[in-house]
Design a protein around this motif. Structure first.
Motif, PDB file in Angstrom:
ATOM      1  N   LEU A   1      61.004  10.546  21.987  1.00 10.16           N
ATOM      2  CA  LEU A   1      60.512  11.325  23.011  1.00 10.16           C
ATOM      3  C   LEU A   1      61.780  11.788  23.351  1.00 10.16           C
ATOM      4  O   LEU A   1      62.173  12.935  23.772  1.00 10.16           O
ATOM      5  N   VAL A   2      63.278  11.029  22.852  1.00  9.32           N
ATOM      6  CA  VAL A   2      64.372  11.316  22.455  1.00  9.32           C
ATOM      7  C   VAL A   2      63.961  12.934  21.516  1.00  9.32           C
ATOM      8  O   VAL A   2      64.593  14.362  22.120  1.00  9.32           O
ATOM      9  N   SER A   3      63.563  12.550  20.906  1.00  9.07           N
ATOM     10  CA  SER A   3      63.711  13.289  19.159  1.00  9.07           C
ATOM     11  C   SER A   3      62.548  15.194  19.635  1.00  9.07           C
ATOM     12  O   SER A   3      62.843  15.984  19.045  1.00  9.07           O
TER      13      SER A   3
ATOM     14  N   ARG B   1      70.849  10.816  15.634  1.00  7.07           N
ATOM     15  CA  ARG B   1      69.529   9.538  15.234  1.00  7.07           C
ATOM     16  C   ARG B   1      68.739  10.924  15.199  1.00  7.07           C
ATOM     17  O   ARG B   1      67.693  11.045  14.726  1.00  7.07           O
ATOM     18  N   ALA B   2      69.018  11.830  16.554  1.00  8.09           N
ATOM     19  CA  ALA B   2      67.496  12.502  17.160  1.00  8.09           C
ATOM     20  C   ALA B   2      67.355  13.990  15.612  1.00  8.09           C
ATOM     21  O   ALA B   2      66.515  14.200  15.351  1.00  8.09           O
ATOM     22  N   PHE B   3      68.841  13.458  14.920  1.00  6.65           N
ATOM     23  CA  PHE B   3      69.145  14.906  14.399  1.00  6.65           C
ATOM     24  C   PHE B   3      68.143  14.701  12.950  1.00  6.65           C
ATOM     25  O   PHE B   3      67.523  15.443  12.511  1.00  6.65           O
ATOM     26  N   VAL B   4      68.487  12.879  12.819  1.00  4.35           N
ATOM     27  CA  VAL B   4      67.774  12.627  11.272  1.00  4.35           C
ATOM     28  C   VAL B   4      66.607  12.522  11.495  1.00  4.35           C
ATOM     29  O   VAL B   4      65.597  12.896  10.984  1.00  4.35           O
TER      30      VAL B   4
ATOM     31  N   GLY C   1      55.425  15.220  12.967  1.00  4.49           N
ATOM     32  CA  GLY C   1      56.230  14.852  11.807  1.00  4.49           C
ATOM     33  C   GLY C   1      57.255  14.703  12.622  1.00  4.49           C
ATOM     34  O   GLY C   1      57.813  13.509  12.253  1.00  4.49           O
ATOM     35  N   THR C   2      57.831  14.965  13.287  1.00  2.16           N
ATOM     36  CA  THR C   2      58.758  14.093  14.142  1.00  2.16           C
ATOM     37  C   THR C   2      58.223  12.939  15.086  1.00  2.16           C
ATOM     38  O   THR C   2      59.323  11.116  15.067  1.00  2.16           O
TER      39      THR C   2
END
Lengths: 316, 297
Positions: B18-20, B222-225, B237-238
């Motif tokens: 949900l965050v990313s 973490r979200a960028f990772v 993918g996400t």
């Protein structure tokens, strides 16, 4: 121009003599972040690779030096040399694959963040390096007053500025600028883009490591979260970006504006107002991005030349 | 032990999704490098915290308040600040969003002090056991809500006209303008949508995570990772990457040690960057942008 520059240098050099203790401290910080900004600028400004992991080199320099000099009791020069050597090895080990795989722009920034974070986590975990308790240097500092530190950092700042200025005008500096503007063109003119970027990374890293050593000697306490933390990287980058990335003056002016703002607000508002310095820092960055994307030095220059043009226009 | 780690990793993976997913839209699709992303999670957590302290509001209800509030905030930030940097190099955007992150962090430090805060909701404190596995109710419900909202988000992006407009303007801004899409409006709305989901995610995790002004940076990284690992802009993918990162983190904590649990994440991140590494994100789209905006003005 030359005379005004000489006067400015004279004022700055004599400044620590008649400043109070606290203001000397501020001045040391201003010069330190100006110095770090100039070093950062070799990679971030000249070569155009926005590094957000400067804390890796800063922390590695500070930690290696402190442990070699104070725990292993190696002589000063040798510890500094070994610390810089280690940081150079780190920079090469990171730089070769990073440039080999063609990371640039945002991806380069993110990779640098990742490396710095890995270092922070490792140091935070490693008991040999003090882990979460940090590493304390002997409480007795080498020099009795802040005056000496002030002059050491001014000397560092001036030598970094001269080195940057010298580099900028040489072929190597021009090559870096061309790599920044258009890598394919640079390659076509026979410049080895990868090697130039790697060289820039190494120079920048070595300079930042020396800044870290100064920091260790001045503050006498190291902690992974503050030395390897993301905040340090942002602070170093912010000084030169806010000031302007293409000139020698940029990081110094940027640091001269941002550091007193941050420290001053911390002192003025007191403990109750924690976070105010962060707000000011952030606002400065936002203002810089929206109004002066090429830096405050350039912005001021443009405003002045615009004013002059209008003035002369009215005259004529 | 390992099964337990797997389960909690899966649960965290759902939360990270949900965050990313918001960052996938903002960074992967709109190409806005938003380094303030995690700080909006933190802001959402503080919103839920203060609603709970002030009015005893359940964090899950605060999530519903967070959505419109963060939507408006996100819209205004895009319109007022980030839009001004669209024509410039991405470096400027990075610095701008770092500035926004610093302001948010400073504001929260000023209002709430740097101490860690928790919320203990009476109904969610006990644990549910499935066989020998144990999971707290707060995490379970948070996970379910996160999965629900993620699905909703994906549905919006896939099936509504807004979602189609967003994807069209990311694919080809000039083409999108030619078929009558209001590009700046779509961009702002999409950014706002991303921020709104992130604020909501913050409220949802409040019952089982501590909040302090410094947790934001962790969420951002973490979200960028996850977004990079998931292929920058791919929704499937996400989702897969979120689960991977959640699992990696819990396995790292179980097999290495708690203080090293993030090491494998960054390692995987660097490897992912190297394997994908191709300079700027989609240089073609970058070169489209200025002309597309020029057409409008």
């Amino acid at each position: 121009m030359k005379r005004s520059l000489a006067v400015a240098v004279l004022i700055v050099v004599s400044l620590p003599l008649w400043l109070e203790d606290y203001y000397q401290h501020i001045m040391i910080l201003v010069c330190l972040f100006g110095y770090l900004g100039i070093c950062w600028n070799i990679l971030g400004g000249l070569a155009g690779q926005l590094s957000l992991g400067a804390s890796l080199f800063f922390g590695a320099g500070a930690y290696t030096y402190s442990i070699l000099h104070y725990r292993e009791a190696l002589p000063f020069g040798m510890s500094v040399g070994l610390a810089v050597l280690l940081v150079l090895i780190l920079a090469i080990a990171i730089g070769i694959p990073t440039f080999r795989f063609g990371l640039s722009g945002v991806q380069f920034s993110m990779a640098t963040i990742a490396f710095a974070e890995m270092a922070r986590i490792l140091v935070l975990h490693e008991p040999f390096l003090g882990a979460a308790e940090g590493f304390s240097l002997p409480f007795q500092s080498v020099y009795p007053s802040k005056l000496e530190y002030c002059y050491i950092i001014i000397a560092l700042l001036v030598s970094a500025a001269v080195a940057f200025w010298w580099l900028e005008g040489r072929n190597a500096g021009l090559a870096l600028k061309l790599v920044r503007e258009h890598e394919a063109t640079a390659e076509a003119t026979g410049i080895n883009a990868r090697a130039s970027k790697l060289a820039a990374l190494c120079m920048s890293a070595a300079g930042i490591a020396i800044g870290g050593i100064f920091y260790a000697e001045y503050f006498l306490y190291l902690h992974p979260d503050s030395e390897f933390g993301f905040d340090v990287s942002v602070r170093i980058a912010a000084a030169s970006i806010f000031g302007g990335r293409v000139s020698v003056l940029g990081p110094v002016i940027g640091s001269a504006i941002l550091t007193p703002l941050a420290e001053g607000s911390r002192a003025l508002v007191g403990v109750g107002g924690r976070g105010v310095h962060q707000i000011i820092h952030g606002l400065a960055l936002i203002v810089a991005c929206v109004f002066f994307p090429s830096g405050i030095v350039d912005g001021i220059r443009r405003v002045i030349s615009e004013g002059l043009r209008r003035y002369h226009g009215r005259d004529a | 032990m390992l099964a337990q780690a797997l389960l909690s990793g899966l649960i965290m993976g759902g939360i990270y999704a949900l965050v990313s997913i918001g960052l996938t839209l903002i960074f992967g699709v709109l190409k806005i490098v938003n380094f303030a992303h995690g700080d909006f999670v933190m802001l959402g957590m503080f919103l839920a915290y203060s609603c709970f302290r002030q009015w005893g509001l359940h964090p899950f209800n605060s999530a519903l308040i967070a959505f419109p509030v963060f939507f408006v905030v996100g819209f205004l930030i895009e319109r007022g600040l980030i839009e001004k940097t669209h024509r410039r190099e991405q470096d400027i955007q990075i610095i701008l969003t770092l500035g926004i992150a610093a302001v948010i962090q400073g504001l929260c430090t000023f209002l709430f002090t740097p101490a860690f805060r928790t919320v203990t909701v009476t109904g969610l404190a006990e644990v549910v056991s499935i066989g020998s596995l144990v999971i707290s109710k707060a995490k379970l419900f948070g996970f379910l809500a996160a999965v629900l909202f993620t699905c909703l988000f994906v549905a919006i992006l896939k099936f509504t006209s807004l979602g189609r407009a967003v994807r069209a303007s990311a694919d080809n801004p000039v083409g999108a303008l030619l078929v009558g899409i209001d590009l700046p409006f779509v961009r702002s709305t999409a950014f706002a949508l991303g921020i709104a989901t992130v604020g909501m995610a913050g409220a949802l995790v409040m019952p089982f995570l501590n909040v302090s002004p410094e947790v934001g940076a962790l969420f951002t990284l973490r979200a960028f990772v996850i977004v990079v690992l998931g292929g920058m802009g791919s929704i499937q993918g996400t989702l897969a990457a979120s689960l991977c990162i959640g699992l990696l983190e819990s396995m790292g904590a179980a097999l290495l040690s708690d203080s090293l649990k993030q090491l494998p994440i960054f390692f995987v991140f660097v490897v992912a960057l190297y394997l994908r590494g191709s300079g700027d994100i989609d240089p073609e789209i970058k070169s489209y942008q200025p002309s597309a905006l020029d057409l409008r003005r």
